[in-house]
Design an enzyme around this catalytic site. Structure first.
Site, PDB file in Angstrom:
ATOM      1  N   ASN A   7     -22.072  24.402 -26.868  1.00  0.00           N
ATOM      2  CA  ASN A   7     -22.666  24.212 -25.541  1.00  0.00           C
ATOM      3  C   ASN A   7     -23.904  23.315 -25.683  1.00  0.00           C
ATOM      4  OD1 ASN A   7     -24.511  24.639 -23.367  1.00  0.00           O
ATOM      5  ND2 ASN A   7     -23.311  26.393 -22.708  1.00  0.00           N
ATOM      6  N   HIS A  10     -28.731  22.661 -23.484  1.00  0.00           N
ATOM      7  CA  HIS A  10     -30.170  22.624 -23.732  1.00  0.00           C
ATOM      8  C   HIS A  10     -30.654  21.309 -24.341  1.00  0.00           C
ATOM      9  CE1 HIS A  10     -30.494  26.323 -21.851  1.00  0.00           C
ATOM     10  NE2 HIS A  10     -29.832  26.997 -22.771  1.00  0.00           N
ATOM     11  N   HIS A  43     -22.491  23.614 -18.677  1.00  0.00           N
ATOM     12  CA  HIS A  43     -22.590  24.405 -17.448  1.00  0.00           C
ATOM     13  C   HIS A  43     -23.245  23.520 -16.395  1.00  0.00           C
ATOM     14  CE1 HIS A  43     -24.135  28.408 -15.460  1.00  0.00           C
ATOM     15  NE2 HIS A  43     -23.469  27.643 -14.614  1.00  0.00           N
ATOM     16  N   ARG A  45     -24.834  23.545 -13.305  1.00  0.00           N
ATOM     17  CA  ARG A  45     -25.404  24.549 -12.393  1.00  0.00           C
ATOM     18  C   ARG A  45     -25.607  23.947 -11.018  1.00  0.00           C
ATOM     19  NH1 ARG A  45     -27.721  29.168 -15.254  1.00  0.00           N
ATOM     20  NH2 ARG A  45     -28.465  29.764 -13.199  1.00  0.00           N
ATOM     21  N   ARG A  49     -30.245  22.004 -13.112  1.00  0.00           N
ATOM     22  CA  ARG A  49     -31.487  22.074 -13.900  1.00  0.00           C
ATOM     23  C   ARG A  49     -31.338  21.434 -15.282  1.00  0.00           C
ATOM     24  NH1 ARG A  49     -31.887  28.482 -15.279  1.00  0.00           N
ATOM     25  NH2 ARG A  49     -31.813  28.647 -13.031  1.00  0.00           N
ATOM     26  N   GLU A  70     -18.252  25.030 -17.463  1.00  0.00           N
ATOM     27  CA  GLU A  70     -18.715  26.318 -16.926  1.00  0.00           C
ATOM     28  C   GLU A  70     -19.271  26.073 -15.546  1.00  0.00           C
ATOM     29  OE1 GLU A  70     -21.812  28.429 -18.959  1.00  0.00           O
ATOM     30  OE2 GLU A  70     -20.652  28.351 -20.793  1.00  0.00           O
ATOM     31  N   THR A 101     -27.383  32.689 -17.765  1.00  0.00           N
ATOM     32  CA  THR A 101     -26.390  33.586 -17.158  1.00  0.00           C
ATOM     33  C   THR A 101     -26.658  35.010 -17.643  1.00  0.00           C
ATOM     34  OG1 THR A 101     -24.897  31.723 -17.462  1.00  0.00           O
ATOM     35  CG2 THR A 101     -23.918  33.778 -16.702  1.00  0.00           C
ATOM     36  N   GLU A 151     -13.713  35.334 -21.198  1.00  0.00           N
ATOM     37  CA  GLU A 151     -14.761  35.126 -22.201  1.00  0.00           C
ATOM     38  C   GLU A 151     -15.629  36.374 -22.167  1.00  0.00           C
ATOM     39  OE1 GLU A 151     -16.899  31.411 -22.388  1.00  0.00           O
ATOM     40  OE2 GLU A 151     -18.636  32.395 -23.288  1.00  0.00           O
ATOM     41  N   HIS A 191     -22.547  34.054 -25.645  1.00  0.00           N
ATOM     42  CA  HIS A 191     -23.855  34.353 -25.073  1.00  0.00           C
ATOM     43  C   HIS A 191     -24.726  35.113 -26.063  1.00  0.00           C
ATOM     44  CE1 HIS A 191     -27.095  34.861 -22.291  1.00  0.00           C
ATOM     45  NE2 HIS A 191     -26.484  34.000 -21.510  1.00  0.00           N
ATOM     46  N   GLY A 213     -24.527  27.972 -27.746  1.00  0.00           N
ATOM     47  CA  GLY A 213     -25.392  26.869 -27.364  1.00  0.00           C
ATOM     48  C   GLY A 213     -26.809  26.977 -27.872  1.00  0.00           C
ATOM     49  N   HIS A 214     -27.560  27.939 -27.327  1.00  0.00           N
ATOM     50  CA  HIS A 214     -29.003  27.983 -27.551  1.00  0.00           C
ATOM     51  C   HIS A 214     -29.383  28.015 -29.029  1.00  0.00           C
ATOM     52  CE1 HIS A 214     -33.102  29.660 -27.580  1.00  0.00           C
ATOM     53  NE2 HIS A 214     -33.239  28.851 -26.546  1.00  0.00           N
TER      54      HIS A 214
HETATM   55  N1  PXP Z   1     -20.763  31.338 -22.581  1.00  0.00           N
HETATM   56  C1  PXP Z   1     -21.175  31.363 -21.297  1.00  0.00           C
HETATM   57  C2  PXP Z   1     -20.192  31.718 -20.250  1.00  0.00           C
HETATM   58  C3  PXP Z   1     -22.495  31.021 -20.958  1.00  0.00           C
HETATM   59  O1  PXP Z   1     -22.899  31.053 -19.667  1.00  0.00           O
HETATM   60  C4  PXP Z   1     -23.377  30.628 -21.981  1.00  0.00           C
HETATM   61  C5  PXP Z   1     -24.764  30.215 -21.636  1.00  0.00           C
HETATM   62  O2  PXP Z   1     -24.728  29.043 -20.889  1.00  0.00           O
HETATM   63  C6  PXP Z   1     -22.894  30.608 -23.303  1.00  0.00           C
HETATM   64  C7  PXP Z   1     -21.601  30.995 -23.573  1.00  0.00           C
HETATM   65  C8  PXP Z   1     -23.757  30.187 -24.447  1.00  0.00           C
HETATM   66  O3  PXP Z   1     -24.789  31.095 -24.605  1.00  0.00           O
HETATM   67  P1  PXP Z   1     -25.956  30.772 -25.632  1.00  0.00           P
HETATM   68  O4  PXP Z   1     -26.647  29.537 -25.131  1.00  0.00           O
HETATM   69  O5  PXP Z   1     -26.798  31.989 -25.603  1.00  0.00           O
HETATM   70  O6  PXP Z   1     -25.287  30.514 -26.970  1.00  0.00           O
END
Ligand code: PXP
Length: 240
Positions: A7, A10, A43, A45, A49, A70, A101, A151, A191, A213-214
């Site tokens: 992802n 960021h 994603h 949004r 953002r 997403e 999320t 998911e 997540h 992602g993060h």
């Molecule tokens: N999956 C979904 C559905 C999400 O909304 C997110 C956050 O955008 C992620 C995975 C990735 O989460 P993280 O950034 O905490 O790895």
């Protein structure tokens, strides 16, 4: 073997902080693919953002793996997805004030709205994944609504501080994987997963794809920091 979806939201968050054109999430996506990512997730949004419409359009043209879009189950987003044609869509709940999320979809309560979005997307040839908490009722309802994949929201497991809490959350994820598989659904997870907590979830088996992602973007900033500073130091020291 499980796949990794990266992802790149960021990377766009950093770009948006300056409102210029770097760092570009499209470049990050290309590097992720070169490093072995199996798919790229963004994603889009409603408040734009981080990821912008342009990013999704360019990614659609440049991605060599698969694009996972997403989005919230709104008319606007369904319209964009039908135009862009990502390889699959993950429907997520979205609140304007949230930092990220916060929970899975309440598929049971929002079944009508989700059913309409799922049908429209699938009629347009786009497989649909639903982001849900590891809750059996939500998973059964996802199946009833015709979702292709679920998911599993791993946030509660990732945030659990006490060992017993963490174990409890892991068992919920395991039961959710089993339930999804039994119903013939694809099973993804994501997540809050990072370099310290992902292996326990991988060890459960049965997950098709992790969306992360993060933690990857955070690590990229730090592991790349020294080189970035050295390169600037070299430029500054070259006088005349
Ligand atoms: N999956 C979904 C559905 C999400 O909304 C997110 C956050 O955008 C992620 C995975 C990735 O989460 P993280 O950034 O905490 O790895």
């Amino acid at each position: 073997m499980a796949k990794l979806g990266v992802n790149v939201d960021h990377v766009a968050t950093v770009r948006q902080a300056r409102g210029i054109n770097e760092p570009d999430p499209v470049t990050a996506a290309a590097i992720a693919e070169l490093a072995g990512a199996d798919s790229i997730t963004v994603h889009l949004r409603e408040d734009r953002r981080h990821i912008q419409d342009r990013d999704v359009e360019v990614l659609r043209k440049t991605i060599k793996t698969r694009l996972n879009l997403e989005m919230a189950a709104t008319d606007e987003m369904v319209g964009i997805a039908l135009k862009i044609l990502p390889d699959y869509v993950t429907l997520v709940p979205e609140k304007r004030q949230e930092l990220t999320t916060e929970g899975g979809l309440d598929v049971v309560r929002n079944r009508q709205e989700l059913k309409t979005a799922i049908e429209m997307l699938q009629q347009g040839g786009i497989p649909v994944s639903l982001f849900v908490d590891p809750d059996i009722e939500q998973i059964k309802e996802s199946h009833r609504l015709g979702a292709d994949t679920i998911e599993i929201h791993t946030g509660a497991y990732c945030e659990a501080r006490r060992a017993d809490e963490r174990q409890l959350e892991l068992v919920k994820i395991q039961n959710a994987i089993r339930a999804g598989r039994k119903l013939g659904l694809g099973v993804n997870a994501g997540h809050g997963l990072n370099y310290h907590n992902v292996q326990e979830v991988v060890a459960l088996g049965g997950i098709d794809e992790f969306n992360i992602g993060h933690s990857i973007v955070s690590r990229a900033v730090l592991v790349g920091f020294e080189r970035a500073v050295r390169e600037m130091v070299d430029l500054i020291r070259k006088e005349g």
